[in-house]
Every structure is written in structure tokens, then in C-alpha cells.
Design a protein around this motif. Structure first.
Motif, PDB file in Angstrom:
ATOM      1  N   ILE A 331     -17.567 -22.128  -4.296  1.00 32.03           N
ATOM      2  CA  ILE A 331     -17.236 -23.044  -3.183  1.00 32.03           C
ATOM      3  C   ILE A 331     -17.865 -22.538  -1.883  1.00 32.03           C
ATOM      4  N   LEU A 332     -17.722 -21.230  -1.656  1.00 33.18           N
ATOM      5  CA  LEU A 332     -18.280 -20.633  -0.434  1.00 33.18           C
ATOM      6  C   LEU A 332     -19.788 -20.841  -0.361  1.00 33.18           C
ATOM      7  N   LEU A 333     -20.465 -20.541  -1.470  1.00 34.37           N
ATOM      8  CA  LEU A 333     -21.925 -20.656  -1.474  1.00 34.37           C
ATOM      9  C   LEU A 333     -22.352 -22.096  -1.227  1.00 34.37           C
ATOM     10  N   ASN A 334     -21.675 -23.041  -1.885  1.00 35.72           N
ATOM     11  CA  ASN A 334     -22.047 -24.447  -1.698  1.00 35.72           C
ATOM     12  C   ASN A 334     -21.715 -24.936  -0.301  1.00 35.72           C
ATOM     13  N   GLY A 338     -24.302 -26.295   2.639  1.00 37.61           N
ATOM     14  CA  GLY A 338     -24.161 -27.680   3.084  1.00 37.61           C
ATOM     15  C   GLY A 338     -24.317 -28.700   1.976  1.00 37.61           C
ATOM     16  N   LYS A 339     -24.097 -28.252   0.713  1.00 42.18           N
ATOM     17  CA  LYS A 339     -24.189 -29.181  -0.421  1.00 42.18           C
ATOM     18  C   LYS A 339     -22.827 -29.838  -0.633  1.00 42.18           C
ATOM     19  N   LEU A 343     -20.025 -29.082  -3.465  1.00 48.58           N
ATOM     20  CA  LEU A 343     -18.805 -28.473  -2.922  1.00 48.58           C
ATOM     21  C   LEU A 343     -17.571 -29.195  -3.465  1.00 48.58           C
ATOM     22  N   ARG A 344     -17.603 -30.537  -3.396  1.00 47.46           N
ATOM     23  CA  ARG A 344     -16.467 -31.329  -3.874  1.00 47.46           C
ATOM     24  C   ARG A 344     -16.250 -31.092  -5.373  1.00 47.46           C
ATOM     25  N   ALA A 345     -17.361 -31.042  -6.120  1.00 47.09           N
ATOM     26  CA  ALA A 345     -17.257 -30.847  -7.570  1.00 47.09           C
ATOM     27  C   ALA A 345     -16.605 -29.494  -7.877  1.00 47.09           C
ATOM     28  N   TRP A 346     -17.045 -28.448  -7.160  1.00 44.20           N
ATOM     29  CA  TRP A 346     -16.462 -27.116  -7.386  1.00 44.20           C
ATOM     30  C   TRP A 346     -14.992 -27.084  -7.011  1.00 44.20           C
ATOM     31  N   GLN A 347     -14.665 -27.726  -5.896  1.00 47.25           N
ATOM     32  CA  GLN A 347     -13.254 -27.734  -5.463  1.00 47.25           C
ATOM     33  C   GLN A 347     -12.384 -28.438  -6.507  1.00 47.25           C
ATOM     34  N   ALA A 348     -12.865 -29.602  -6.960  1.00 47.43           N
ATOM     35  CA  ALA A 348     -12.086 -30.364  -7.944  1.00 47.43           C
ATOM     36  C   ALA A 348     -11.958 -29.575  -9.243  1.00 47.43           C
ATOM     37  N   PHE A 349     -13.058 -28.992  -9.670  1.00 47.31           N
ATOM     38  CA  PHE A 349     -13.105 -28.219 -10.901  1.00 47.31           C
ATOM     39  C   PHE A 349     -12.076 -27.084 -10.851  1.00 47.31           C
ATOM     40  N   THR A 350     -12.041 -26.384  -9.700  1.00 47.72           N
ATOM     41  CA  THR A 350     -11.114 -25.255  -9.536  1.00 47.72           C
ATOM     42  C   THR A 350      -9.664 -25.726  -9.594  1.00 47.72           C
ATOM     43  N   LEU A 351      -9.381 -26.804  -8.870  1.00 50.19           N
ATOM     44  CA  LEU A 351      -7.987 -27.275  -8.831  1.00 50.19           C
ATOM     45  C   LEU A 351      -7.530 -27.779 -10.195  1.00 50.19           C
ATOM     46  N   LEU A 472     -27.999 -13.286  -7.783  1.00 48.80           N
ATOM     47  CA  LEU A 472     -28.982 -14.353  -7.603  1.00 48.80           C
ATOM     48  C   LEU A 472     -28.517 -15.354  -6.551  1.00 48.80           C
ATOM     49  N   GLY A 473     -27.200 -15.671  -6.602  1.00 51.24           N
ATOM     50  CA  GLY A 473     -26.648 -16.593  -5.600  1.00 51.24           C
ATOM     51  C   GLY A 473     -26.805 -16.022  -4.204  1.00 51.24           C
ATOM     52  N   GLY A 474     -26.557 -14.700  -4.075  1.00 54.73           N
ATOM     53  CA  GLY A 474     -26.697 -14.034  -2.780  1.00 54.73           C
ATOM     54  C   GLY A 474     -28.128 -14.119  -2.264  1.00 54.73           C
ATOM     55  N   LEU A 475     -29.100 -13.886  -3.168  1.00 55.14           N
ATOM     56  CA  LEU A 475     -30.509 -13.965  -2.767  1.00 55.14           C
ATOM     57  C   LEU A 475     -30.849 -15.382  -2.298  1.00 55.14           C
ATOM     58  N   ALA A 476     -30.328 -16.363  -3.025  1.00 52.51           N
ATOM     59  CA  ALA A 476     -30.618 -17.763  -2.657  1.00 52.51           C
ATOM     60  C   ALA A 476     -30.037 -18.087  -1.296  1.00 52.51           C
TER      61      ALA A 476
END
Lengths: 691, 415
Positions: A331-334, A338-339, A343-351, A472-476
Motif C-alpha cells: 500500500i505504501l509503495l503504491n 501515486g497509483k 492502491l485501492r486494489a491493495w487496500q481492498a485485498f488486505t481488508l 526490488l520495490g525499494g529500487l523502483a
């Protein structure tokens, strides 16, 4: 005419026309077929009455649905004229809607309900919550184990079979794309297997062709092998490779531990990707690739962790924190990138994941005390509260702090809880040894600690996958903001992962040898990698032949061979795409000095990528649903090594009448197919669409 | 107008639902699996008219289909509660479909059941109640090509596991990494069959169940059966990478490369073929503490529980399994009758006579196999692992025992 304007009269006319057609058809049938059989006559009248009744039902239902649409239009304050339009539109769409509800949605919901019960045909279903899913996903008992193996087989068809099928189809398409005489005939010949492949007679013919002794394919292969020493080497190499790979896969599918080898694959992938990131200048393509890999690994990891959290008995609340930590990172990375959609998909997925765990803990497992439930609730709160907060309003610094806070607390709790004997001794100590080549330099006779480290071990490589994703996420995210530091991180990461890969591989080999020795010493083995050991113990001898449909090591390749033979439909799609590639592009490339290979990879492949993507998606879905060929080709010797998830579903539902568990299988399979398809669409940037 | 139209449509709808219910007069649908044309003709032209004559107003219809889609068809009939009134079932189905079939004991007298072989009646019985009547039996002894046996004129069918292994060793040959002569071939043309495994447990002196209903797969008899099958496999195929025989056209026993095996009658040459002069028929070999047996499969006709008029269905069953019809079906369809009073004609044929004699002396019905649909894949999986050196004998027995007990419990066989 006025009467025709009344909507009910119009509907009545339509109904009478439909009923009249049926009666007229029956009258014609009476004239053509004359029978005195009372059974036939009774059946015919019954059919007419049912047809008339069905039409009446559809019309009544359609009118009702039309009225509902009209009422909704009225509620939405549309004008009277627009309400009438809605009525007619919905009424005419209603037969399909009714059909969908009755024949698709209704049964689907019923099967979802049955999957939560112990329903066996002829018995009353009892609600058992997620028990069927737990048994299937944890591989418990004979059914769980067989389901796991069938999923492995299905993935084999998808991962090994689909690429081979695509390559064959593309090669065939390129062959028949030549401007030669009689090419239409060749196209027809290549397409004919599509029509024939599913037929029982053709599959039985394949049985004969694939006979290990005297079958057409083996006779041909042997003749080729004997013709020249190089072909003999290739032939034996083919047998060695196929048997070795399938022997290893068979051991994996049966759930045997691979020991330290579990670290090799993630470490190798991490090393290669980080090395590629460090090499040369930083480009947007590198950022995108790093992000893509991180996100795919992250999503699959979180999915697996939540599934584990749902099915493990007793459920481990650490799983909730671990899955939640990764989800917060996503969620933080997205959010930072600014995606908004992601972001919404990750939030929903987590909940949804957290909600599932809470449902299981609070309602599913009634044996748990409140003291046992409390850690789950606290864990869910540590993750859930910042995630919920992050969903309110636009992305802000406060949200970043809230999420980062949740992440830090979760990781700290996990660290305190798990960095003791369990995680530290089992995982960190061996991995640290790998990094310093500690174990590789140890005498190979000293295997005691190794066997003790992985006794049907709890050691997991999920954290290593997570580390790859995070780096890899950090590098991106950093995206070359600090080029020097970023390059050093990538280089050091690549070296560490490479050392882990080498160390774990060497230990993995020694682990196999140790298990083998222990197994041999015991007299008779209980070790499913025996097939792998036997297949790789020596180079194939003089008279060795592929055992195709009579051996576990060859059954899946046999099936893939048949699917490759029948990939004419894919070929047609490729052919159409190839014909659409502008010749001007090839001519321009030729002028620039591009050779054949360059033209293929730089022009042909990108230009036909939509066709490739379509074929890929369809082929993977078809591979995961393989059934009929298995049904016909399986024998006692190969049924377990061939059976796909759909075949297992059929066996469990229709042969063993376990409707509840069979429904669970169908929903898991549906989930897997949807997940894979979504991932494919989500990461389809490589597909080049011409505007 | 609006109300009148709606009312009219409702009436049509109601009629469409009600009339078919009224239209279902006295009719019988009978489903027989794998019925050939001659049998179908006999049913339609001889048997059904004769039955309808004694049951005026009853219409009978024959349906047929293959075993391939049988499971799905039965599941569909039972789910919807609508299907044939009489369904043809195999030996092991009584336990599988027990709750879904009608207890037909109220419609049977002792006189009705007395002519049938007791083992056949046992096959159609579940939870102490008959669920139909047996129609035919298929004895599966071992057939030996005495003329091709390595022992020559001294050939005597093996009676023990040890002798059987010696026979298989003497009559199997491998050349250039491929089998050229096979001492024994199983019914599935493979080296192992789950039904045969159960037969060897019996012939080793064991049973499938303990007295308390739990599985007896941990018994010595099971160990002997598994070990015998393993040793036989290793005798025929010295290594797992040995290629099998080339595909065989026609009956395997007539190929000259297969010396013995278990087959159903339809996989063997016609009894009029002179090759039968060279074929010896014998029961399965036995373990040290067991006795020789021959597995006998009984196919039967059941009455599903959704049937509204089971009495009528039973009338038809009694009619079709009568002595006269059993004799006719043996001639028309090649069925082996399950009532000895219909054997007279068959016994005139020397081949049939030998098969029936062996079945009568050593026969054991393949019945009371609990949760058979789940047991079969379990046996296939575990025995295959053992036979291919992936699992020890002890582990195999332990897995079979634990997992079958769990299956028995899930299916309500254990308290």
C-alpha cells in the motif's frame, strides 16, 4: 392499431406467436413421423406442454423484470417516456437475464454454499465453514494430498505445456505464412488435429503411437538415434532430461521436502534481477521491471500467507502480522507512486484477507478460547486500523506515518516473537552460513546438523521471496534518486543472493545425498525423489526408450505432446497476426542491416504480441482445465501423475458424490484462474497495440 | 385487460407444471449399462411386450449408456429425483449408493430369493437390506496358456504365491530393454489392479475389515498381498525403465506373448475357439495362511429411492431375473446367470462348465466394499508408490490403514 400500442397485448402476441410455432412444429412432426407408441405420444405431449409452460414463464418473468427496471427508472426520476424505454429494453433483455440467473448465477451460488458444507449426495448438508477449503489447501488426508498433486499437475500443464504449445503454434504459423504453392493444403493439414484431437478414437490412436515398445514415435526416435552419434547423444540427453525433471517434479508434487534447495530459486532470481539493475545506466524500463517483479511476488506472497492464516490448524497469528506487513508495504509503495487503482486494489485485498481471518477465528473455530482469539484481534487491529485510515480522503503524509507505524509495530512484534530458536536457528543461521560459504566448506560427511535443520521442516523461503520483493520495490521507488547508493545496494544485494543461491544449492545436493543414504540404509525407501535419483543415477543405456503413457515420468510429457500436435487453432491466430505485420517494417529493418533473428525479435514478436497475449491467456485457462485427454489416456500406472484439478473435481463430485468438497475444488480453481488472468492483464505492458 | 392477460399466462404456467404430473401414468424406465443391440432388441420385442401383457396399462422403456458417463448420469438422476425406475449397477455400488436406493425387502419373499446364489444376494444387500436383484455374474479366474508354459507337459497351475512367482519368472522374458514374453497380465493390461489386490488379501487369509469395522490394511495378509504383487512386478520388469509388450491386437491370451492373466469374458476369445483346448482355468494363488479364491463380480438391477412405485419396479425385476429369462439372456447377451437353476444350458459347453465349476468351488463375491469409490484411488496411489520403490511396505500399510479409516469415518461406517 390502438390495441397494438398496449404493451401487454404486444407481449401476448409474441407469446401466441411462440406457442403457435411450437404447435405448428408438432403438427409437421406428426405428419412426418407417425407412431402408435403410447410412450412416444405421451413424451411428445409432455414436451409441448413443457415448451408452452417455459415460454409462459419466460414472458411472465420478463414482464416482471421489465417492471423492476421501470420502477428503478422512476425512482431515478427519469421521464415517463424514458421509463417506457427502460421497460422495453429490460423486458427484451430479460430472457437472457433470467437464463443467466437460473442457469449460471443460481447454481454458482448454490455451489458456493455447498462448498461450505459436508454435502454428500443423498445426505443432508451440514454447514462446516471453511473446513473443505482447509483440507484441500493444507493437503490433509488422502483427498487433500490428491488435490495438491492434481494442482501440481495442472500447473505443470500450464508452465511447461503452454510455452511449448505457443512455440509450436508460432513455428507452424511462420511455416505456413510462406508464399508457396499448395500452402492452403498445409494449413488445412496443420489445422485438422484441432478437430480430431479431442476425439476418443484419435486419442486411442495416440495410445498406439506412444506405445513404449514398437510404437511409431519410439521406433522413429530410435531410428533417428541410431543414424548418427550426435542424434544418439541428443536422444539419450532427451530421455535423461525429461526423466530427471519429471522425477524431481514428482517428488515435489508428492510433498517431499527439498531441504535447503527451497532458498536456491528465490536467491537466484534475486541475484539475477539485482545484477541486471546494477548493470549499465538506470532506465525507466529497469524501474518498471523491478516494480513488476516486486508487485507480483508481493501479491502472491500475501495471498499465500492469508491462505495459510485461514487454513493452518491452529491458525498462527504471526501469519496475520506477516501478511499484513507485506500488504502495508504494498500500500505504501503504491501510495507513494501515486497509483490510485493499484492502491485501492491493495487496500481492498488486505481488508478482505483480514476479514476472512477474523471470521474464521471468531465464527469458524469454536474451540478457541478468548485468550487464544485475542492475539488475532490485536494483530488484525495493528494492520487493519492504518489500512482503514489510509482509505479515507486523499493520500497524505499522515497516512504514510500511520501505515509506517503499523508496519514497524508488526515487524517488531514478529521479530520479538520469532527471532528465537525457531526462525533464527532454522532460517537465519543457515542463510548466514551460506553468505560466508560456511557450509560449502564443511566436510561433506558431517550432515547431522543439515538433516536436523530440515526434518519435514518448518523452514520457509517465503521471507526470502519477501526480501527480493522489498529490495526490488525499494529500487523502483528510489528510481535513481541516489544513483551511487542505489547501485551499491543492488551490487551487494546481488552478491549476497548469489552466495545464498550457491550455498543452498550445494547444501541441497548434500541434503539429497543424506536422505538417500538414510533411505537406503533403512532397507526400503519412503522417499518420493527416488524416481529422480534413479533417473539421474546413470546416463541412459543402449536400449532405453521413452515410456510415454506407461510411466509416471513420461505421462505428462505425453499429454503435452498431444496438445502441441493440436495447436492449430493458436496457429491460425498467429497466422492472422503475422499477415497483419507491415512489410514496410521488415524492409526498413533490412535497409538498416538487421538480420533474421533481429527482425524476428524486434519486429515480428512485438507486432504479433496481442495475438501472443490472447493465445497465452486462453492456453493457460485451458491447461488448468485439462480433462478429456486425461480421462481417456489415464491408466492405473499414470492416473495420479496425470490427473488435473478438474479431473480430481470430477472424481470427487461424480464418482465419490462428495458435492461439498467438489464445490470447494471448483471455487479454488476459479480463484486461481482469476488470479492468474488478472496478473496477466495487469502486467501486459509488453503487449504492443497499434492505434 | 392487464389482469386478464396476466391471469391467462398464470393459468398456462400452472397447467404446464400440473399436466406433466398427471401425465406420468404407470410407466417404467429401465437403464442398463453397455447393452448391445441384440439385447436391446430382445428387451423391446420379447421381454417388454410379455411384461406389459401381464401388467395392462404399464408402459416400459429401455435406456442404455456407457460406464464412461455412468457416474455423472446417476448423480444427475439422484440430485433431481428424476430418472429411471430401475438402474443397472456394478458389484461394488451397493455400499456407495446405499442410502440412495430403496429397501426392497417388503416386496420379496423367501421364494423369490431362494434360487439366487447367496454371494450374489449379498452383493445387492446394504445395511442388511436388499436394494434390488442380481442379474448376472462374471467370474474372473486366472487363465493359463498351458501349451506355451515353460513347464511344458508338467504344467500345473500355481496354488501358492511362491509357486506363482516361480511360474512368472519362468515365463517372462526381457530382450534389449523391452518385455518380449509376459508371465502374467492383469485385467487392466497393467501389472496391478485394485480389485485384484483385494482378492490377494482374501487369498492370503485376510479381510478388509476388522470386527469393529475399521480397516484391516495393517494385517499380515495385506503385507503378503503387497509383497507378492511387488515381487511379481520385479520378476516381470527387472527395472522400472523396462518397456512393456508391444500393443496387442485382439485377445491378449491368444497373442502368444502373454502366458497367463485375469480377464473378463469379453476380453477372451469366443468359447467356440479351439484355443480353449490349450487354456487352463484356475483360482488365484494363496498365501501361506490363506486359501485360493476366484473373484466373482455381480451386476445387478437396483431401485433408486426416488422411484414412486417400487412395487411395480420389483415386479419387473422378478420377471426379468426369472429362470426362463436368465437362460434366454445368457444366450442373447452372454450373461452368466446368478441362479444355478439356469446353468443347465451353459454347463453343456465345456468352457463354461469349467468356469462355473471354478466359480462354484472358489468363488467369492466382490461385495461389501465400503466407500469403494474412495477406496480405489487410495489403493492405486499407495500401492503404486510401493510397487515403484517410492514407499516402504510399512509406510504403505500405515497410509492405507489410516486414510481408509478416515474415509470410513467420514462416510458413517465407524461410530
Amino acid at each position: 392499431m390502438r390495441i397494438l400500442q398496449n404493451r401487454y397485448v404486444t407481449i401476448l402476441w409474441l407469446a401466441l406467436a411462440a406457442i403457435g410455432s411450437i404447435l405448428a412444429a408438432n403438427a409437421i412432426a406428426n405428419l412426418v413421423v407417425t407412431t402408435t407408441s403410447p410412450v412416444v405420444t405421451a413424451e411428445r405431449y409432455r414436451a409441448i406442454i413443457w415448451s408452452v409452460g417455459t415460454i409462459a414463464f419466460i414472458i411472465l418473468g420478463s414482464v416482471c423484470v421489465g417492471h423492476i427496471g421501470e420502477a428503478i427508472a422512476g425512482w431515478a426520476k427519469l421521464s415517463r417516456a424514458e421509463q417506457r424505454k427502460v421497460f422495453w429494453g429490460v423486458t427484451f433483455a430479460a430472457p437472457w437475464i433470467i437464463g443467466f440467473v437460473i442457469f449460471v448465477l443460481g447454481p454458482a451460488l448454490a455451489s458456493l454454499y455447498y462448498s461450505l458444507t459436508d454435502y454428500k449426495l443423498g445426505e443432508t448438508p451440514n454447514f462446516i465453514g471453511l473446513e473443505n477449503y482447509r483440507i484441500l489447501l493444507s493437503g490433509e488426508g488422502a483427498h487433500g494430498r490428491r488435490f495438491g498433486q492434481s494442482m501440481y499437475n495442472s500447473f505443470y500443464y500450464a508452465l511447461v505445456g503452454v510455452p511449448l504449445q505457443l512455440i509450436t503454434a508460432l513455428a507452424m504459423a511462420m511455416l505456413v505464412n510462406q508464399a508457396l504453392r499448395g500452402m492452403k493444403l498445409f494449413r488445412l493439414i496443420f489445422y485438422i488435429p484441432v478437430i480430431l484431437a479431442g476425439g476418443a478414437a484419435i486419442l486411442l490412436a495416440w495410445r498406439y503411437m506412444l506405445a513404449s515398445n514398437g510404437g511409431f514415435i519410439n521406433v522413429t526416435l530410435q531410428a533417428l538415434a541410431r543414424s548418427f552419434f550426435a542424434t544418439d547423444f541428443l536422444y539419450k540427453g532427451f530421455i535423461f532430461g525429461v526423466e530427471g525433471f519429471n522425477g524431481f517434479y514428482s517428488g515435489l508434487a508428492r510433498g517431499d521436502q527439498v531441504g535447503p534447495l527451497i532458498y536456491t530459486l528465490p536467491a537466484l532470481i534475486g541475484a539475477v534481477l539485482l545484477f541486471l539493475s546494477a548493470r549499465g545506466d538506470w532506465e525507466n524500463s529497469k524501474r518498471d521491471r523491478a516494480w513488476l517483479v516486486a508487485e507480483v511476488i508481493g501479491m502472491v506472497l500475501i495471498f499465500m500467507l492469508f491462505v495459510r492464516a485461514l487454513i493452518t490448524t491452529p491458525v498462527d497469528w504471526g501469519m496475520v502480522l506477516l501478511a499484513g506487513s507485506l500488504a502495508i508495504a504494498g500500500i505504501l509503495l503504491n501510495g507513494q507512486r501515486g497509483k490510485r487503482g493499484s492502491l485501492r486494489a491493495w487496500q481492498a485485498f488486505t481488508l478482505i484477507g483480514l476479514l476472512g481471518v477474523l471470521l474464521v477465528i471468531l465464527l469458524g473455530d469454536t474451540t478457541l478460547s478468548w485468550e487464544q482469539r485475542l492475539p488475532y484481534i490485536i494483530g488484525a487491529a495493528i494492520i487493519g486500523v492504518p489500512v482503514l485510515f489510509s482509505m479515507i480522503g486523499p493520500w497524505s503524509r499522515a497516512k504514510v506515518y500511520a501505515l509506517a507505524g503499523g508496519l514497524v509495530i508488526a515487524v517488531a512484534v514478529l521479530f520479538i516473537r520469532d527471532f528465537g530458536a525457531e526462525f533464527g536457528q532454522r532460517t537465519i543461521v543457515p542463510v548466514v552460513k551460506y553468505v560466508f560459504l560456511g557450509t560449502a566448506l564443511e566436510p561433506s560427511a558431517d550432515l547431522t546438523w543439515l538433516l536436523e535443520s530440515f526434518p519435514q521442516s518448518l523452514a520457509s523461503a517465503l521471507w526470502l521471496w519477501g526480501a527480493v520483493a522489498l529490495l526490488l520495490g525499494g529500487l523502483a521507488i528510489a528510481n535513481n534518486r541516489w544513483p551511487r547508493a542505489q547501485r551499491w545496494v543492488a551490487i551487494i544485494g546481488a552478491v549476497v543472493f548469489a552466495l545464498i543461491a550457491v550455498g543452498s544449492f550445494l547444501d541441497g545436493v548434500r541434503y539429497f545425498q543424506a536422505i538417500d543414504a538414510a533411505s537406503q540404509a533403512a532397507g526400503s525407501p519412503t522417499y518420493h525423489f527416488t524416481l529422480f535419483r534413479n533417473a539421474t543415477a546413470a546416463w541412459p543405456g543402449e536400449n532405453r526408450v521413452p515410456l510415454w503413457l506407461s510411466s509416471e515420468l513420461w505421462s505428462k510429457p505425453s499429454l503435452i505432446l498431444i496438445t502441441m500436435w493440436s495447436s492449430g487453432a493458436m496457429m491460425l491466430i498467429f497466422l492472422a497476426a503475422l499477415k497483419g505485420v507491415s512489410q514496410a517494417l521488415y524492409e526498413a529493418a533490412k535497409v538498416d542491416g538487421a538480420n533474421r533473428t533481429q527482425r524476428f525479435f524486434k519486429i515480428t514478436l512485438p507486432m504479433i504480441s496481442p495475438a501472443l497475449f490472447y493465445n497465452l491467456v486462453i492456453a493457460i485457462i485451458a491447461a488448468l482445465q485439462t480433462f478429456d485427454t486425461i480421462y481417456i489416456l489415464q491408466t492405473v500406472d499414470t492416473v495420479d501423475s496425470l490427473q488435473s484439478a478438474v479431473f480430481f473435481l470430477y472424481t470427487r463430485t461424480f464418482r465419490q458424490l462428495a458435492i461439498g468438497q467438489g464445490s470447494g475444488v471448483s471455487w479454488i480453481l476459479a480463484g486461481v484462474i482469476v488470479l492468474i488472468t488478472v496478473i496477466q492483464f495487469r502486467y501486459s505492458k509488453w503487449v504492443h497495440y497499434e492505434v | 385487460m392487464k389482469r386478464v392477460l396476466l391471469l391467462a399466462l398464470l393459468v398456462v404456467l400452472a397447467l404446464s407444471v400440473a399436466i406433466p404430473a398427471f401425465a406420468q401414468d404407470e410407466s417404467l424406465e429401465i437403464y442398463i449399462t453397455d447393452m448391445n443391440e441384440a439385447t436391446m432388441t430382445w428387451y423391446n420385442e420379447v421381454a417388454i411386450p410379455a411384461f406389459q401383457e401381464t401388467h395392462p396399462g404399464v408402459t416400459v422403456e429401455m435406456l442404455t449408456g456407457g460406464w464412461g458417463d455412468f457416474d455423472a448420469s446417476v448423480a444427475g438422476w439422484i440430485t433431481t429425483g428424476e430418472g429411471p425406475d430401475i438402474v443397472y449397477l456394478g458389484s461394488e455400488y451397493a455400499a456407495t449408493f446405499c442410502n440412495l436406493l430403496t429397501d426392497v425387502s417388503p416386496f420379496l419373499t423367501e421364494e423369490d430369493t431362494a434360487p439366487f446364489l447367496p454371494a450374489a444376494l449379498e452383493t445387492v444387500t446394504c445395511d442388511g437390506a436388499p436394494r434390488g436383484l442380481p442379474l448376472l455374474m462374471s467370474a474372473r479366474p486366472i487363465y493359463y496358456r498351458a501349451d506355451l508354459a515353460a513347464e511344458g507337459a508338467d504344467f500345473v497351475p500355481p496354488t501358492t504365491f511362491e509357486e506363482a512367482l516361480a511360474f512368472v519368472a519362468a515365463n517372462s522374458a526381457v530382450e534389449n530393454g523391452a518385455l518380449t514374453k509376459m508371465g502374467f497380465m492383469d485385467i487392466g493390461s497393467s501389472l496391478f489392479d485394485s480389485q485384484e489386490f483385494i482378492a490377494y488379501i482374501w487369498s492370503a487369509g485376510g479381510e478388509l475389515y476388522n470386527e469393529d469395522g475399521t480397516s484391516a490394511f495393517d494385517s499380515d495378509a495385506t503385507a503378503q498381498a503387497l509383497q507378492y504383487m511387488y515381487d511379481r512386478r520385479r520378476t516381470i520388469l527387472p527395472t522400472e525403465d523396462t518397456a512393456g509388450l508391444p500393443p496387442i491386437e485382439g485377445a491378449a491370451i491368444a497373442s502368444g506373448s502373454v502366458i497367463s492373466g485375469i480377464w473378463a469374458m469379453w476380453q477372451l476369445p469366443p468359447v467356440s475357439d479351439p484355443i480353449w483346448d490349450n487354456i487352463t482355468i484356475a483360482p488365484y494363488p494363496a498365501g501361506p495362511d490363506g486359501e485360493q479364491v476366484v473373484q466373482v463380480f455381480v451386476d445387478w438391477l437396483s431401485v433408486p429411492s426416488y422411484v414412486e412405485n417400487p412395487e411395480l419396479a420389483m415386479d419387473f425385476l422378478k420377471f426379468i431375473t426369472s429362470q426362463e429369462n436368465a437362460v434366454t439372456l445368457s444366450q442373447v447377451a452372454g450373461y452368466t446367470p446368478v441362479r444355478p437353476d439356469a446353468w443347465e444350458t451353459l454347463q453343456a459347453d465345456p468352457v463354461w462348465s469349467r468356469i462355473l465349476d471354478v466359480a462354484a468351488e472358489y468363488g467369492r463375491g466382490f461385495s461389501d466394499i465400503r466407500a469403494s469409490a474412495e477406496l480405489r484411488p487410495l489403493i492405486v496411489e499407495q500401492a503404486t508408490l510401493f510397487l515403484t520403490d517410492q514407499q516402504s511396505l510399512e509406510q504403505t500399510q500405515q497410509n492405507l490403514k489410516e486414510e481408509y479409516d478416515l474415509i470410513l469415518e467420514e462416510n458413517g461406517y465407524l461410530d
